[in-house]
Design a protein around this motif. Structure first.
Motif, mmCIF file in Angstrom:
data_model
loop_
_atom_site.group_PDB
_atom_site.id
_atom_site.type_symbol
_atom_site.label_atom_id
_atom_site.label_comp_id
_atom_site.label_asym_id
_atom_site.label_seq_id
_atom_site.Cartn_x
_atom_site.Cartn_y
_atom_site.Cartn_z
ATOM 1 N N LYS A 48 22.546 9.994 18.631
ATOM 2 C CA LYS A 48 23.513 10.279 19.586
ATOM 3 C C LYS A 48 25.034 10.359 18.670
ATOM 4 N N THR A 49 24.959 9.515 17.732
ATOM 5 C CA THR A 49 26.219 9.453 16.875
ATOM 6 C C THR A 49 26.211 10.300 15.528
ATOM 7 N N LEU A 50 25.113 10.746 15.380
ATOM 8 C CA LEU A 50 25.007 11.508 13.986
ATOM 9 C C LEU A 50 25.767 12.639 14.127
ATOM 10 N N VAL A 99 16.657 13.176 9.548
ATOM 11 C CA VAL A 99 15.743 13.424 8.027
ATOM 12 C C VAL A 99 15.015 12.240 7.994
ATOM 13 N N ALA A 100 15.569 11.226 8.387
ATOM 14 C CA ALA A 100 14.582 9.749 8.068
ATOM 15 C C ALA A 100 13.785 9.601 9.143
ATOM 16 N N GLN A 101 13.831 10.037 10.487
ATOM 17 C CA GLN A 101 13.107 9.819 11.365
ATOM 18 C C GLN A 101 11.663 10.950 11.433
ATOM 19 N N VAL A 102 12.187 12.058 10.674
ATOM 20 C CA VAL A 102 10.921 13.071 10.699
ATOM 21 C C VAL A 102 10.351 13.017 9.318
ATOM 22 N N ASP A 103 10.835 12.280 8.380
ATOM 23 C CA ASP A 103 10.219 12.443 6.971
ATOM 24 C C ASP A 103 10.459 11.398 6.048
ATOM 25 N N SER A 104 11.720 10.783 5.775
ATOM 26 C CA SER A 104 11.714 9.962 4.603
ATOM 27 C C SER A 104 11.186 8.558 4.869
ATOM 28 N N GLY A 156 26.069 6.906 1.394
ATOM 29 C CA GLY A 156 26.093 8.409 0.652
ATOM 30 C C GLY A 156 24.885 8.365 -0.696
ATOM 31 N N GLU A 157 24.653 9.451 -0.945
ATOM 32 C CA GLU A 157 23.734 9.790 -2.148
ATOM 33 C C GLU A 157 24.181 8.961 -3.406
ATOM 34 N N ALA A 158 25.480 8.959 -3.585
ATOM 35 C CA ALA A 158 25.887 8.331 -4.998
ATOM 36 C C ALA A 158 25.606 7.064 -5.047
ATOM 37 N N LEU A 186 28.048 0.755 12.819
ATOM 38 C CA LEU A 186 27.715 1.237 13.781
ATOM 39 C C LEU A 186 26.657 0.340 14.877
ATOM 40 N N TYR A 187 25.756 -0.006 13.855
ATOM 41 C CA TYR A 187 24.621 -0.847 14.451
ATOM 42 C C TYR A 187 23.939 -2.034 13.796
ATOM 43 N N GLY A 188 24.537 -2.246 12.720
ATOM 44 C CA GLY A 188 23.868 -3.259 11.861
ATOM 45 C C GLY A 188 24.240 -4.789 12.667
ATOM 46 N N THR A 246 24.165 19.198 0.484
ATOM 47 C CA THR A 246 23.468 17.969 0.998
ATOM 48 C C THR A 246 21.843 18.363 0.723
ATOM 49 N N HIS A 247 20.948 17.171 1.071
ATOM 50 C CA HIS A 247 19.561 17.532 0.900
ATOM 51 C C HIS A 247 19.110 18.369 1.890
ATOM 52 N N GLY A 248 19.632 18.378 3.274
ATOM 53 C CA GLY A 248 19.141 19.426 4.059
ATOM 54 C C GLY A 248 19.334 20.794 3.703
ATOM 55 N N VAL A 273 18.640 7.744 2.368
ATOM 56 C CA VAL A 273 19.249 6.717 1.236
ATOM 57 C C VAL A 273 18.866 5.372 1.422
ATOM 58 N N VAL A 274 19.433 4.799 2.700
ATOM 59 C CA VAL A 274 18.849 3.484 2.708
ATOM 60 C C VAL A 274 17.284 3.127 2.754
ATOM 61 N N GLY A 275 16.753 3.962 3.195
ATOM 62 C CA GLY A 275 14.978 3.874 3.271
ATOM 63 C C GLY A 275 14.784 3.874 1.949
ATOM 64 N N ALA A 281 16.282 20.991 9.144
ATOM 65 C CA ALA A 281 15.813 21.677 7.941
ATOM 66 C C ALA A 281 14.319 21.202 7.800
ATOM 67 N N GLU A 282 14.134 19.741 7.740
ATOM 68 C CA GLU A 282 13.081 19.186 7.593
ATOM 69 C C GLU A 282 12.034 19.655 8.701
ATOM 70 N N ILE A 283 12.511 19.673 9.817
ATOM 71 C CA ILE A 283 11.647 19.928 11.076
ATOM 72 C C ILE A 283 11.099 21.747 10.895
ATOM 73 N N PRO A 322 14.534 4.238 10.902
ATOM 74 C CA PRO A 322 15.402 5.361 10.531
ATOM 75 C C PRO A 322 16.456 5.705 11.437
ATOM 76 N N THR A 323 17.640 5.863 11.012
ATOM 77 C CA THR A 323 18.764 6.435 11.904
ATOM 78 C C THR A 323 19.091 7.728 11.872
ATOM 79 N N THR A 324 18.641 8.618 10.717
ATOM 80 C CA THR A 324 19.004 9.927 10.718
ATOM 81 C C THR A 324 17.904 10.816 11.267
HETATM 82 N N1 LIG Z 1 11.278 9.013 0.698
HETATM 83 C C1 LIG Z 1 10.947 10.550 1.028
HETATM 84 O O1 LIG Z 1 9.784 10.788 1.471
HETATM 85 C C2 LIG Z 1 12.063 11.286 1.366
HETATM 86 C C3 LIG Z 1 12.032 12.324 2.292
HETATM 87 C C4 LIG Z 1 13.210 13.165 2.513
HETATM 88 C C5 LIG Z 1 14.440 12.756 2.027
HETATM 89 N N2 LIG Z 1 14.411 11.654 1.236
HETATM 90 C C6 LIG Z 1 15.796 11.217 0.734
HETATM 91 O O2 LIG Z 1 16.705 10.908 1.927
HETATM 92 C C7 LIG Z 1 18.000 11.303 1.380
HETATM 93 C C8 LIG Z 1 18.654 11.921 2.622
HETATM 94 O O3 LIG Z 1 18.599 11.185 3.818
HETATM 95 P P1 LIG Z 1 19.580 11.323 4.838
HETATM 96 O O4 LIG Z 1 19.829 12.740 5.232
HETATM 97 O O5 LIG Z 1 19.180 10.633 6.140
HETATM 98 O O6 LIG Z 1 21.057 10.973 4.155
HETATM 99 P P2 LIG Z 1 21.844 9.311 4.309
HETATM 100 O O7 LIG Z 1 21.007 8.288 4.391
HETATM 101 O O8 LIG Z 1 22.776 9.572 3.210
HETATM 102 O O9 LIG Z 1 22.564 9.592 5.698
HETATM 103 C C9 LIG Z 1 23.573 10.530 5.856
HETATM 104 C C10 LIG Z 1 24.725 10.164 6.611
HETATM 105 O O10 LIG Z 1 24.703 9.662 7.767
HETATM 106 C C11 LIG Z 1 25.140 8.479 8.123
HETATM 107 N N3 LIG Z 1 24.210 7.897 9.258
HETATM 108 C C12 LIG Z 1 23.172 7.365 9.174
HETATM 109 N N4 LIG Z 1 22.615 7.218 10.430
HETATM 110 C C13 LIG Z 1 23.710 7.683 11.204
HETATM 111 C C14 LIG Z 1 23.843 7.528 12.839
HETATM 112 N N5 LIG Z 1 22.866 7.207 13.482
HETATM 113 N N6 LIG Z 1 24.870 7.941 13.370
HETATM 114 C C15 LIG Z 1 25.987 8.172 12.462
HETATM 115 N N7 LIG Z 1 25.924 8.398 10.884
HETATM 116 C C16 LIG Z 1 24.707 7.960 10.505
HETATM 117 C C17 LIG Z 1 25.003 7.585 7.002
HETATM 118 O O11 LIG Z 1 26.065 6.548 6.601
HETATM 119 C C18 LIG Z 1 25.443 8.804 5.955
HETATM 120 O O12 LIG Z 1 26.582 8.871 5.617
HETATM 121 C C19 LIG Z 1 18.067 11.793 0.089
HETATM 122 O O13 LIG Z 1 18.403 10.807 -0.816
HETATM 123 C C20 LIG Z 1 16.532 12.283 -0.077
HETATM 124 O O14 LIG Z 1 16.366 12.326 -1.540
HETATM 125 C C21 LIG Z 1 13.529 10.822 0.874
#
Ligand SMILES: NC(=O)c1ccc[n+]([C@@H]2O[C@H](COP(=O)([O-])OP(=O)(O)OC[C@H]3O[C@@H](n4cnc5c(N)ncnc54)[C@H](O)[C@@H]3O)[C@@H](O)[C@H]2O)c1
Length: 364
Positions: free
Chosen positions: A175-177, A136-141, A76-78, A52-54, A266-268, A110-112, A187-189, A132-134
């Protein structure tokens, strides 16, 4: 673009900035060139975000004269495993990366978490920028420096505290999420509202529909509000000796459910169920009023997140998995409980019977 500074200069780590904006990819590249100069940039991403973006991002970096290459792994988490860590390290070596290389984590949590972990150990540590592109990642990880991978025994059992050198959150990525992933971020918010900011909680109650439809102003204010809360907590307690544990509200049971379901939950979703369980435990132990608990459950349902635990999940198995939580002390699992919305506390004395009762209650 909003800027939030994470001040860690009095701790062992360096301070860094979180920049949040809409459609800012070009500006991110310029800021990296200006403020985070490296000989080479390794963009670590998953195959889905990579497609998508890389490639586009690598082009943007190359266009302004930066030397960049991409490393992808399956989404994915795996993939959050030592196997992926070794694979990335090998590919860094194949690309002649060295201490002058900066890793850029482009993706979700997961990437982060993986890229941050690799950066913390590759050649004893290279810089890592988080993009961060999700939600979850933008508000937290992406903030706060927790990195790591899972073991078959449970989540995040190998890892480091390693702060990024910068975080750039572009809301355009959302937008693509897919809706399910967006809900995971909600959930994190909601968690931030519950543990720190009743005003945010009320705003979520009033505006959930508009947020879910992607209202840019509301999203910007929510993402910035969450980053502000997280950074304030991390500044006080970077390595989770005390206060930072409140950020795990809903995560104790959430992680157990994720692990037992083999990440089908899922995590959320796990956090959503964990937040409800923690609110119910808080009510049963006499700390939280019924009305507050009901508001929490209603908001989680409004966000489109699960509120029931599947009947097929074995209560005893969940409790055994809880004992694997890395935040336990001895045999005691610490729960983050609530006195009211915005007022959490840590409790290490929740009896198994209470936990088991709540799990059974929450089954469909
Ligand atoms: N380090 C921390 O403080 C912290 C905090 C919270 C969660 N986490 C970890 O974060 C992970 C969960 O993160 P997540 O929910 O982002 O999951 P994820 O990274 O697996 O992303 C979820 C899915 O969305 C896809 N994706 C990502 N960006 C996209 C986009 N812009 N458009 C379309 N698809 C997109 C990914 O390819 C993936 O399939 C868990 O492993 C959790 O343990 C870490």
């Amino acid at each position: 673009m909003r800027t939030i500074k994470v001040n860690l200069d009095r701790k062992c780590s360096s301070s860094y900035e979180i920049r949040i904006g809409n459609d800012i990819l070009d500006r991110i590249a310029l800021l990296i060139a200006k403020n985070h100069k490296a000989e080479r940039y390794a963009v670590v991403t998953d195959d889905y975000v990579g497609a998508l973006y890389g490639k586009k991002f690598i082009d943007v970096l190359k266009d302004i004269g930066l030397d960049a290459f991409m490393i992808e792994f399956p989404s994915g988490e795996a993939s959050k495993s030592m196997k992926t860590v070794l694979d990335i390290a090998g590919r860094l070596m194949d690309n002649r990366a060295d201490r002058g290389t900066c890793l850029i984590a482009l993706g979700g949590g997961v990437v982060g978490d993986i890229a941050g972990f690799v950066a913390s150990i590759f050649m004893r540590g290279v810089p890592c920028i988080q993009i961060p592109t999700t939600l979850v990642a933008q508000v937290d990880s992406s903030i706060g420096g927790k990195t790591g991978v899972d073991l078959s025994h449970g989540k995040n059992l190998l890892g480091t505290f390693y702060q990024p050198t910068a975080v750039f959150a572009d809301l355009h990525f959302l937008k693509t999420l897919p809706e399910k992933e967006f809900n995971n971020g909600l959930a994190e918010i909601i968690k931030y509202g519950i543990i720190d900011d009743e005003k945010m909680f009320c705003s979520l109650e009033d505006n959930m529909e508009a947020i879910k439809s992607g209202d840019p102003k509301l999203l910007l204010s929510m993402v910035a509000g969450c980053c502000q809360i997280k950074k304030s907590v991390v500044e006080i307690d970077e390595k989770e000796h005390g206060l930072r544990r409140i950020l795990n509200y809903g995560h104790t049971l959430g992680h157990a459910l994720e692990t037992i379901s083999k990440y089908k939950i899922t995590h959320g979703e796990g956090v959503a169920l964990g937040m409800i369980a923690a609110a119910r435990i808080s009510e049963k132990t006499g700390y939280l009023e019924k009305e507050a608990r009901e508001r929490i459950e209603a908001l989680i349902a409004q966000a489109g997140l699960p509120v029931k635990i599947s009947r097929s999940m074995d209560g005893e198995k969940i409790i055994t998995q809880l004992k694997m939580d890395k935040k336990k002390k001895g045999n005691v699992v610490h729960f983050v409980l609530l006195k009211k919305i915005g007022l959490p506390f840590i409790n290490g004395h929740v009896e198994n019977g209470v936990i088991a009762g709540v799990i059974e209650e929450m089954k469909k």
